[in-house]
Design an enzyme around this catalytic site. Structure first.
Site, PDB file in Angstrom:
ATOM      1  N   GLU A  22       0.792  -1.227   0.000  1.00  0.00           N
ATOM      2  CA  GLU A  22       0.000   0.000   0.000  1.00  0.00           C
ATOM      3  C   GLU A  22       0.824   1.278   0.000  1.00  0.00           C
ATOM      4  O   GLU A  22       0.524   2.209   0.742  1.00  0.00           O
ATOM      5  CB  GLU A  22      -0.927  -0.027   1.213  1.00  0.00           C
ATOM      6  CG  GLU A  22      -0.218   0.002   2.588  1.00  0.00           C
ATOM      7  CD  GLU A  22       0.134  -1.351   3.170  1.00  0.00           C
ATOM      8  OE1 GLU A  22       0.334  -2.305   2.396  1.00  0.00           O
ATOM      9  OE2 GLU A  22       0.234  -1.462   4.409  1.00  0.00           O
ATOM     10  N   HIS A  26      -8.055  -3.911  -1.341  1.00  0.00           N
ATOM     11  CA  HIS A  26      -7.321  -4.044  -0.079  1.00  0.00           C
ATOM     12  C   HIS A  26      -6.249  -2.952   0.057  1.00  0.00           C
ATOM     13  O   HIS A  26      -6.205  -2.238   1.054  1.00  0.00           O
ATOM     14  CB  HIS A  26      -6.700  -5.443  -0.015  1.00  0.00           C
ATOM     15  CG  HIS A  26      -5.882  -5.689   1.214  1.00  0.00           C
ATOM     16  ND1 HIS A  26      -6.376  -6.337   2.315  1.00  0.00           N
ATOM     17  CD2 HIS A  26      -4.610  -5.350   1.519  1.00  0.00           C
ATOM     18  CE1 HIS A  26      -5.435  -6.394   3.251  1.00  0.00           C
ATOM     19  NE2 HIS A  26      -4.352  -5.795   2.780  1.00  0.00           N
ATOM     20  N   GLU A  27      -5.408  -2.840  -0.961  1.00  0.00           N
ATOM     21  CA  GLU A  27      -4.308  -1.855  -0.861  1.00  0.00           C
ATOM     22  C   GLU A  27      -4.864  -0.433  -0.809  1.00  0.00           C
ATOM     23  O   GLU A  27      -4.347   0.419  -0.093  1.00  0.00           O
ATOM     24  CB  GLU A  27      -3.312  -2.024  -2.016  1.00  0.00           C
ATOM     25  CG  GLU A  27      -2.717  -3.422  -2.166  1.00  0.00           C
ATOM     26  CD  GLU A  27      -2.217  -4.064  -0.885  1.00  0.00           C
ATOM     27  OE1 GLU A  27      -1.841  -3.324   0.049  1.00  0.00           O
ATOM     28  OE2 GLU A  27      -2.232  -5.315  -0.806  1.00  0.00           O
ATOM     29  N   HIS A  83      -6.007   0.545   2.655  1.00  0.00           N
ATOM     30  CA  HIS A  83      -4.910   0.955   3.544  1.00  0.00           C
ATOM     31  C   HIS A  83      -4.703   2.479   3.519  1.00  0.00           C
ATOM     32  O   HIS A  83      -4.068   3.019   4.432  1.00  0.00           O
ATOM     33  CB  HIS A  83      -3.607   0.278   3.135  1.00  0.00           C
ATOM     34  CG  HIS A  83      -3.388  -1.088   3.709  1.00  0.00           C
ATOM     35  ND1 HIS A  83      -3.441  -1.352   5.063  1.00  0.00           N
ATOM     36  CD2 HIS A  83      -3.087  -2.270   3.114  1.00  0.00           C
ATOM     37  CE1 HIS A  83      -3.174  -2.639   5.268  1.00  0.00           C
ATOM     38  NE2 HIS A  83      -2.968  -3.224   4.106  1.00  0.00           N
ATOM     39  N   GLU A 100      -4.047  -4.471   9.263  1.00  0.00           N
ATOM     40  CA  GLU A 100      -4.528  -5.483   8.315  1.00  0.00           C
ATOM     41  C   GLU A 100      -5.963  -5.950   8.586  1.00  0.00           C
ATOM     42  O   GLU A 100      -6.729  -6.176   7.648  1.00  0.00           O
ATOM     43  CB  GLU A 100      -3.572  -6.674   8.270  1.00  0.00           C
ATOM     44  CG  GLU A 100      -2.165  -6.317   7.768  1.00  0.00           C
ATOM     45  CD  GLU A 100      -2.122  -5.737   6.359  1.00  0.00           C
ATOM     46  OE1 GLU A 100      -3.104  -5.895   5.589  1.00  0.00           O
ATOM     47  OE2 GLU A 100      -1.091  -5.111   6.022  1.00  0.00           O
ATOM     48  N   TYR A 123      -5.022 -10.495   9.760  1.00  0.00           N
ATOM     49  CA  TYR A 123      -5.906 -10.177   8.631  1.00  0.00           C
ATOM     50  C   TYR A 123      -7.326 -10.635   8.903  1.00  0.00           C
ATOM     51  O   TYR A 123      -8.261  -9.845   8.961  1.00  0.00           O
ATOM     52  CB  TYR A 123      -5.396 -10.884   7.361  1.00  0.00           C
ATOM     53  CG  TYR A 123      -4.136 -10.292   6.773  1.00  0.00           C
ATOM     54  CD1 TYR A 123      -4.191  -9.467   5.660  1.00  0.00           C
ATOM     55  CD2 TYR A 123      -2.886 -10.563   7.314  1.00  0.00           C
ATOM     56  CE1 TYR A 123      -3.051  -8.916   5.102  1.00  0.00           C
ATOM     57  CE2 TYR A 123      -1.740 -10.017   6.770  1.00  0.00           C
ATOM     58  CZ  TYR A 123      -1.824  -9.193   5.657  1.00  0.00           C
ATOM     59  OH  TYR A 123      -0.690  -8.643   5.119  1.00  0.00           O
TER      60      TYR A 123
HETATM   61  N1  BES Z   1       0.914  -4.445   3.789  1.00  0.00           N
HETATM   62  C1  BES Z   1       0.685  -5.731   3.254  1.00  0.00           C
HETATM   63  C2  BES Z   1       1.927  -6.416   2.784  1.00  0.00           C
HETATM   64  C3  BES Z   1       2.976  -6.629   3.864  1.00  0.00           C
HETATM   65  C4  BES Z   1       2.634  -6.940   5.167  1.00  0.00           C
HETATM   66  C5  BES Z   1       4.294  -6.544   3.526  1.00  0.00           C
HETATM   67  C6  BES Z   1       3.631  -7.122   6.119  1.00  0.00           C
HETATM   68  C7  BES Z   1       5.285  -6.735   4.479  1.00  0.00           C
HETATM   69  C8  BES Z   1       4.953  -7.025   5.789  1.00  0.00           C
HETATM   70  C9  BES Z   1      -0.324  -5.684   2.100  1.00  0.00           C
HETATM   71  O1  BES Z   1      -1.319  -4.744   2.266  1.00  0.00           O
HETATM   72  C10 BES Z   1      -1.015  -7.012   2.060  1.00  0.00           C
HETATM   73  O2  BES Z   1      -1.664  -7.331   3.008  1.00  0.00           O
HETATM   74  N2  BES Z   1      -0.879  -7.751   0.978  1.00  0.00           N
HETATM   75  C11 BES Z   1      -1.518  -9.035   0.795  1.00  0.00           C
HETATM   76  C12 BES Z   1      -2.707  -8.930  -0.085  1.00  0.00           C
HETATM   77  C13 BES Z   1      -4.019  -8.824   0.568  1.00  0.00           C
HETATM   78  C14 BES Z   1      -5.128  -8.865  -0.453  1.00  0.00           C
HETATM   79  C15 BES Z   1      -4.280  -9.732   1.710  1.00  0.00           C
HETATM   80  C16 BES Z   1      -0.547  -9.931   0.063  1.00  0.00           C
HETATM   81  O3  BES Z   1       0.491  -9.450  -0.376  1.00  0.00           O
HETATM   82  O4  BES Z   1      -0.812 -11.114  -0.071  1.00  0.00           O
HETATM   83 ZN    ZN Z   2      -2.693  -5.269   3.795  1.00  0.00          ZN
END
Ligand code: BES
Ligand code: ZN
Length: 615
Positions: free
Chosen positions: A279, A303-304, A307, A326, A389
């Site tokens: 995000e 999702h992003e 954020h 999350e 999450y």
């Molecule tokens: N912020 C996260 C990605 C993240 C979390 C990177 C912790 C490093 C450490 C991002 O928003 C995220 O949650 N991405 C998910 C997708 C989402 C639809 C659940 C992913 O990358 O799978």
């Molecule tokens: Zn996320």
């Protein structure tokens, strides 16, 4: 590091019981001491060297001195510090502390009286964990590519700074790149002049949201404030897939208040990107594996985008509060999806999320099943399970169920409005929840035990069970298949991606012949939908269906998204001959993965650590 949160209040007449939060919230993952000297603004000036995979330049910190005698303490990892100077260019002494395996090295700079600007000249290592330098073969074109991934504690591998989500800075950047390669950042672009681009972020953000990418990039306008960025070859597919971005932003604004970041753009990266999405403010970074051709995987963009409220506007103060980022975001994501694509789609995605949580809870130790997870002495990355999450989102759905949508929405809007650009702890959330929701309806408040939700393992018994009528058809089909109906005779007419995912998640250890039958009927091995393909490949490994091997090989050597890689390698390891197969695949694929995915898979496969000299 420590910072002073709002006073912790424990309140009568509500179901909040004491959380064991100390009076000072501690970020165990940073050396910085922002309660003494706090960085408030950064000016970054970097040249990108694509030959040697090094960024060279400087960062100037403007600091607020709360303790006049204290030094400025910055986080670093794998950085080479050339010198430190004051605002007049006079050199300042500094020390670089011993390497902590998780936090890296503290850069301590004693500050003479009156000084409030400090410039650190430095260069990054080719192995800087945040940065992935891609060869042209790893992209969709013929140029090299670079991107950074800061969350959780990797920004310190490319910028010496106070790398804690409790410290917010405004920033500017001046980035010099080779001709033909365009830098983009998580900020507003100010100028682009030949090889130099400048950016400005005038709202205070935590360090993990500072991001840079550079490559052969073009943009495609979606609306006045939305655009897609991608390599030219990827753009036709990317721009069609993400055509609904503006509707998503408008939906979230309607639900939760104004979008406060100016532009909302999405950058589609090459496939080695280790996450689904990140995000980064103004510019979400996304994996190309969401480009299914039918918008079926765009919940990742919802999702992003979400954020921009939960995470970027109101941020977890430490990584143990990660669920505030999350869990809220998954809840908002489902609300956006419902608004733009309808209740059926949102319901299916909610059910799949809970299914994933229930499966993962079987695997996780009790301590990791807790929302307010203790990550002291561990890499915060270890807290990235479906618990923050999905269990986090389930708590908000429980509150919605009790208090009603209207009241919960009002609460959430106030949470964002009144804490905009702040970093908050779980204790502050509980206090605000009590003040704004619980104490106004004590009879309802009694029906949710927040202490259990926040501090206990497992899923509380009052967790709502989401339902999807469209999954009833899938479950009936699964039953028919289990009872011997031939795959070709199953009724799957009109099924959407989420239904196929439900089917694949519901097949219990299908045999090799069943897999062959399913593949003949539904062509899963040739699926262009990466979620379907990854779920299918997992079954083919467990069921030893070797006709999918070539596809598995191609997938593992191009896609670097950890969420897909981890279960696939894990499934290989469970096979009798699996370890050798996994290692031989990994040996070829590993150089193409980002450090984040390498770290997870190295540990899982027992890959030897690289000698310190090579880092
Ligand atoms: N912020 C996260 C990605 C993240 C979390 C990177 C912790 C490093 C450490 C991002 O928003 C995220 O949650 N991405 C998910 C997708 C989402 C639809 C659940 C992913 O990358 O799978
Ligand atoms: Zn996320």
């Amino acid at each position: 590091m420590r910072f002073v949160p709002l006073p912790l209040l424990l309140l009568a007449g509500c179901a909040v019981s004491p959380t064991h939060e100390p009076a000072m919230a501690i970020d165990h993952h940073s050396h910085a001491e922002p309660h003494r000297v706090r960085s408030t603004h950064l000016d970054l000036d970097l040249q990108l060297d694509f030959t040697d995979h090094i960024a060279r330049g400087s960062v100037t910190h403007t600091v607020q001195r709360l303790d006049a005698t204290a030094p400025l303490v910055l986080d670093t990892r794998d950085l080479t510090i050339a010198d430190v100077t004051d605002q007049n260019g006079a050199s300042l002494p500094f020390t670089l502390g011993d390497e902590d395996p998780i936090r890296g090295r503290a850069l301590t700079i004693p500050l003479p009286p009156g000084l409030d600007r400090v410039t650190v000249r430095y260069r990054t290592a080719p192995t800087a964990e945040a940065m992935q330098w891609l060869a042209p073969e790893q992209t969709a074109g013929t140029s090299p590519f670079l991107f950074t991934q800061g969350q959780a504690i990797l920004t310190r591998t490319w910028i010496p700074l106070q790398d804690s989500p409790g410290v917010r800075v405004t920033w500017t950047a001046r980035i010099q790149a080779p001709t033909g390669l365009l830098p983009v950042m998580s900020a507003m672009r100010r100028t682009e002049d030949g090889r130099v681009s400048t950016f400005v972020m005038d709202r205070p953000v935590p360090s993990y949201l500072i991001a840079l990418a550079c490559g052969e990039l073009v943009s495609h306008r979606i609306s006045d404030r939305c655009a897609v960025w991608a390599e030219p070859a990827t753009m036709p597919l990317a721009s069609r897939e993400l055509a609904d971005m503006e509707q998503m932003v408008a939906a979230c604004e309607q639900l939760f208040g104004p979008y406060r970041w100016g532009r909302y753009d999405v950058l589609v990266l090459p496939p080695s990107f280790p996450f689904g999405g990140m995000e980064n403010p103004c510019l979400t970074f996304a994996t190309p594996t969401i480009l299914a051709g039918d918008k079926s995987l765009v919940s990742l963009i919802a999702h992003e985008l979400a954020h921009s409220w939960s995470g970027n506007l109101v941020t977890n103060a430490t990584w143990r509060d990660f669920w505030l980022n999350e869990g809220f975001t998954v809840y908002l994501e489902h609300r956006i999806m419902e608004h733009v694509y309808g209740v059926d789609r949102a319901a299916m995605e909610t059910v799949l999320g809970m299914q994933e949580l229930r499966a993962e809870l079987q695997e996780l130790g009790a301590a990791d099943q807790v929302l307010h997870v203790d990550l002291d002495g561990r890499n915060p990355d270890d807290g990235m399970t479906s618990v923050p999450y999905q269990k986090g989102a389930a708590l908000l759905r429980r509150l919605e169920q009790l208090f009603g949508r209207e009241r919960l929405d009002g609460f959430l809007r106030a949470w964002f409005d009144e804490h905009a650009f702040q970093s908050l702890t779980t204790a502050t959330f509980l206090q605000f929840l009590d003040e704004r929701l619980l104490r106004h309806a004590p009879d309802l408040a009694k029906q949710v035990d927040l202490h259990t939700w926040i501090e206990a393992p497992g899923l509380p018994t009052d967790a709502p069970t989401p339902q999807s009528a469209l999954f009833d058809a899938v479950d009936a089909t699964l039953g028919a298949f289990a009872n011997g109906t031939a795959a070709a005779a199953l009724d799957t007419r009109g099924w959407v991606t989420q239904q196929w995912l439900r089917l694949l998640a519901g097949l219990v250890a299908p045999s090799r012949s069943q897999l062959a039958e399913l593949d003949a009927a539904f062509h899963f091995t040739d699926s262009g939908n990466c979620e379907i393909l990854a779920a299918w490949l997992l079954l083919t490994i467990a069921g030893d269906y070797r006709a999918a091997d070539a596809r598995l090989d191609a997938f593992l050597t191009t896609v670097g998204r950890r969420k897909f890689l981890k279960p696939l390698y894990q499934a290989l390891l469970k096979r009798p001959d699996g370890k050798a197969r996994a290692l031989s695949l990994y040996e070829r694929a590993r150089p193409r993965y980002h450090a984040v995915s390498q770290r997870t898979l190295d540990a899982m496969l027992g890959w030897p650590a690289e000698p310190a000299a090579a880092r």
